[in-house]
Design an enzyme around this catalytic site. Structure first.
Site, PDB file in Angstrom:
ATOM      1  CB  CYS A 113      -5.025 -39.368  66.207  1.00 19.65           C
ATOM      2  SG  CYS A 113      -4.248 -39.799  67.779  1.00 19.65           S
ATOM      3  CB  CYS A 142       0.468 -40.727  66.001  1.00 21.21           C
ATOM      4  SG  CYS A 142      -0.649 -41.906  66.599  1.00 21.21           S
ATOM      5  CG  ASP A 155      10.942  -2.980  41.655  1.00 23.08           C
ATOM      6  OD1 ASP A 155      11.471  -2.040  41.913  1.00 23.08           O
ATOM      7  OD2 ASP A 155      11.157  -3.691  40.566  1.00 23.08           O
ATOM      8  CG  ASP A 163      11.205  -7.711  38.395  1.00 26.14           C
ATOM      9  OD1 ASP A 163      11.511  -6.652  39.146  1.00 26.14           O
ATOM     10  OD2 ASP A 163      11.036  -7.862  37.249  1.00 26.14           O
ATOM     11  CG  ASP A 218      13.042  -5.955  43.520  1.00 25.71           C
ATOM     12  OD1 ASP A 218      13.492  -4.857  43.668  1.00 25.71           O
ATOM     13  OD2 ASP A 218      12.809  -6.151  42.451  1.00 25.71           O
TER      14      ASP A 218
END
Length: 845
Positions: free
Chosen positions: A11, A14, A446, A645, A649
């Protein structure tokens, strides 16, 4: 991050215990334990031996992922595809099913004797008819058998008590153990009454038996555990389907002969062949052949992608039509598929911020429940109730309380949400990124490669009078095919599309950097380039100049071509926006998000592209290194997601609250991002935000249910409502409710599998508390006298020292300083600041 398998957890208490123990190990900087996957992610310099020792000292088991199979680790998980697949198999449900069937075999006759005969007078053999002690002994034996079958609850529960870390199993063990112990006492008391001939006493003790409650509690909890395990197994369905697609073998060329080898024997540089209908085994480059490849397994895109020589192919994608011969470029754990699986695995091993609430509660939940159960028993005894009645109330409190629901509320939703994202080509690297993406208030896009395709294309052809489009294109093709300029490639692509096949070569070819080209074609002098270059070689009318100006206003680059001193025409080239960009921007705006476009282009071109895409704000003239400072400025207004990309960036992706990388971009951008869009489509940005919001909404529902269930259930079990409404909870019904609570939480999370992340019809503008709006504007200063990088740095430093200036992007080559302001400032102040450094300001726009 190093990952470990953890055993023995039942649980949230734990997982909290393990996390606390490992966090205390010297050298551990962070630790995150997942109850869902029974795994642990650890960062820091601590040795695996020390970490495993800490887990074992806490009363649980641990091992490094991959160590069980004797393989060395490469990467954070250190698992081969086969091991990863094996780790996702549902091994718990079959175990629980066997335990349940065995328990029922003993529980059914037990219920017959305890309830069927005693309550409804069902028949029993004649020798047992009046032999209540014998019936009690039969119940004792049957219950003992059920307890032996489910001994794991007792072993785990009492081990937790010994280590001062009680868990859910402790509650079950105490509840069932108390029922069994009190029933055992009643049985011995019954035998004493039997010896004394006290028939009334024998009958009264018969009604004090709780053997069936002990057995039923264990069996019902097992039912809940089985349902929970089965549902948890389904949370990884998306990953399992990916892994099933991965071929186990590959056909490679060895010494000129095709040879089928296991997938782990394929090496980088090997040539492998893929026939129609076969899955591509590893990432590679096509060296021979043409085909259509279905990449839906990785990107979610159902339309096949045409592949030819030089194109990249990925592992687990399906070759549909032609024969391909490819060179392996990434194998083993380096393939795109393996990286996707690794990302989802890493995300499962991390913890979302919202989970911290449940963690804090789970840490004290079980001890608090045990205390409430003891108080309940004492209060009812003081109130004058029998020991059996008081004990039944205390046992009900123990068995209805469910720390599991709290512990599973967050990780199951994270796992399903992550799997759904992966299935659709949207990779959330961590649980934090999955939770936080939906809170985005500003998206900075961008331009090149994100809003636009990143590849210039011919958009307009305007031939001069007496010249056809075919003649203009053929002339431009012959001249431009010797050029390496990106705009030249756009003209060549257009010529190929139109079927132009001009074998003529341009002689005396000459390229004038930054201006244009010239050459001799068939005895005629041909020139091509910008207006400044062409007016030296041909006369340009005012009407033509006006057309070129209109094209430039639309964000296009007009290229002029002349032949023998006469204008042949204009070909306009532009980096065109992707088809889905305007719709994606509109969807983001409909979700209440402010959309900003960043670009290094001049303001006129930027505004044209921004208008086509429909963005709210355009920030132009931003140098690559300046994007990061723009993001820093935007963050003052709200949570910012940066979408990009390229290499340039990466700083902005890192600076933003959430970095989103377009998958076709550079590895550096992808590494710097929090979310990766494998399809390289802008429409995946709103989809990712929708998925995040749906997951967070699901987590809130799960946490509400988990807290609500315990807040309502514990008082009911304790008998708070007995004096008022007469509501009394049997311990068996408490056990059933506990079993169903975790099952409901997991089942609710599984609903995310049907969430439509591309459906914009239900988008709602999220009302968020925005930060105070600030006045933001940009001014461009034209400066004379800057000669080098030192001059740039000097001007930048004095401008950014002004309190009204957020950032200054200075270029000595362009002779400009683009200043981002957060408040109004007089041009004279800017001018004086720069001119005090011995430079001349020519103007401020």
């Amino acid at each position: 991050m190093e990952q470990y398998n953890v055993t023995g957890m039942s649980c949230a208490a734990c997982s909290a215990r393990v996390e606390k123990a490992v966090s205390k190990v010297p050298g551990v900087t962070s630790c995150s334990v997942s109850l869902l996957t029974n795994s642990m992610g650890v960062e820091g310099s601590a040795s695996p031996a020390d970490i495993i020792a800490a887990v074992e000292e806490a009363g649980y088991g641990a091992s490094e992922k991959g160590a069980a199979h004797g393989v060395g680790k490469t990467g954070s998980a250190g698992m081969s595809m086969a091991e990863a697949e094996d780790s996702l198999k549902d091994k718990e449900t079959p175990k629980m099913k066997r335990r349940l069937i065995a328990s029922l075999c003993f529980l059914i006759p037990l219920m017959y004797f305890s309830m069927g005969h005693m309550m409804w007078n069902w028949p029993v053999p004649s020798f047992l008819e009046e032999n209540h002690v014998a019936i009690g002994l039969i119940q004792l034996l049957l219950t003992t058998a059920v307890m032996v079958i489910n001994q794991k609850f007792f072993i785990s529960g009492f081990r937790g008590l010994i280590h001062r870390a009680p868990n859910m199993d402790t509650l079950v063990a105490l509840g069932a153990g108390a029922s069994y112990g009190y029933s055992l006492y009643a049985l011995f008391a019954m035998t004493d009454a039997q010896l004394r001939g006290d028939t009334a006493g024998v009958m009264s003790f018969m009604h004090e038996f709780y053997f069936e409650s002990a057995a039923m509690i264990l069996t019902l909890i097992t039912v809940g555990k089985m349902l929970e395990a089965r549902s948890k197994g389904r949370t990884t369905d998306a990953l399992k389907s990916l892994m099933k697609l991965a071929p186990k073998t590959a056909i490679v060329m060895r010494n000129g002969v095709e040879e089928e080898v296991p997938i782990d024997q394929v090496r980088k540089g090997d040539i492998f062949v893929v026939r129609p209908g076969e899955n591509i085994p590893v990432d590679g480059i096509v060296v021979e052949g043409n085909s259509a490849v279905n990449e839906s397994a990785l990107t979610g895109e159902s339309i096949p992608v045409d592949k030819k020589k030089g194109d990249a192919v990925s592992a687990a994608t399906l070759n549909q039509s032609g024969f391909l011969r490819c060179e392996a470029t990434r194998v083993g754990e380096d393939t795109t598929l393996s990286q996707i699986i690794q990302m989802v695995s890493d995300a499962a091993a991390t913890k979302a911020p919202i989970a911290k609430v449940a963690d804090r509660v789970s840490g004290v939940f079980v001890p608090a429940v045990i205390a409430i159960a003891l108080i309940t028993i004492i209060v009812w005894l003081i109130a004058g109730q029998t020991v059996g009645f008081a004990l039944a109330r205390g046992i009900s409190v123990l068995v209805i309380s469910c720390p599991c629901a709290l512990g599973l509320a967050t990780p199951v939703a994270i796992m399903v949400g992550n799997g759904m994202g992966a299935k659709n080509g949207i990779m959330f690297k961590t649980a934090v990124s999955l939770e936080e993406t939906g809170k985005t208030q500003i998206v900075a896009l961008d331009k090149t490669g994100t809003i636009t395709s990143g590849e210039p294309k011919v958009t307009d052809m305007i031939p001069a009078e007496g010249v056809t489009e075919e003649e203009l294109l053929s002339l431009a093709y012959t001249l431009e095919k010797k050029s390496e300029h990106p705009l030249a490639r756009a003209i060549l692509a257009k010529a190929e599309e139109k079927g132009v096949d001009n074998k003529t070569e341009a002689e005396d070819f000459r390229a004038v950097a930054g201006n244009g080209l010239s050459g001799n074609i068939g005895g005629e002098t041909v020139c091509g380039g910008n207006l400044k270059f062409i007016i030296r070689n041909a006369e340009i009318s005012g009407e033509t100049r006006q057309k070129a100006e209109e094209l430039a206003e639309q964000g296009k680059t007009p290229l002029f071509f002349s032949r023998n001193g006469k204008l042949a025409g204009i070909i306009a080239v532009a980096d065109v926006i992707k088809e889905d960009s305007p719709q994606a921007v509109k969807e983001l705006q409909n979700m209440g998000i402010h959309v900003v476009m960043l670009t290094g282009d001049n303001e006129r071109t930027a505004k044209a592209i921004g208008a086509q895409a429909g963005v709210d704000e355009v920030i132009a003239g931003v140098l690559p290194e300046g994007k990061e400072s723009v993001i820093r400025s935007l963050k003052r207004k709200g949570k910012v997601a940066m979408v990009g990309d390229g290499i340039n960036d990466a700083p902005a992706l890192t600076r933003a609250d959430m970095g989103i990388a377009i998958g076709a971009g550079t590895d550096i951008a992808i590494d710097a991002a929090d979310v990766v869009l494998m399809k390289s489509r802008l429409s995946d940005v709103p989809a990712a935000i929708r998925m995040s919001r749906a997951t967070l909404r699901n987590i809130h529902q799960n946490l509400f249910w988990a807290f609500f269930y315990n807040v309502i259930g514990i008082p009911l079990a304790a008998g708070v409502w007995i004096p008022v409404f007469g509501w009394q909870l049997n311990p068996m019904f408490g056990a059933a409710a506990m079993s169903l609570s975790s099952f409901c939480v997991v089942s609710n999370a599984l609903r995310l599998n049907w969430f439509k992340m591309y459906d914009a019809s239900r988008d709602k503008k999220i009302k968020v508390k925005r930060k105070k709006e600030e006045t933001t504007m940009t001014k461009t200063m034209k400066i004379e006298g800057m000669m080098c990088g030192h001059c740039e740095a000097r001007v930048k430093k004095v401008l950014e020292a002004l309190p009204e200036v957020d950032a200054a992007e200075v270029s000595h080559e362009a002779g400009t300083a683009i200043v981002t302001l957060n408040a109004e400032i007089a041009d004279d102040v800017l001018k004086k600041t720069v001119e005090d450094q011995d430079y001349k300001v020519l103007g401020i726009e």
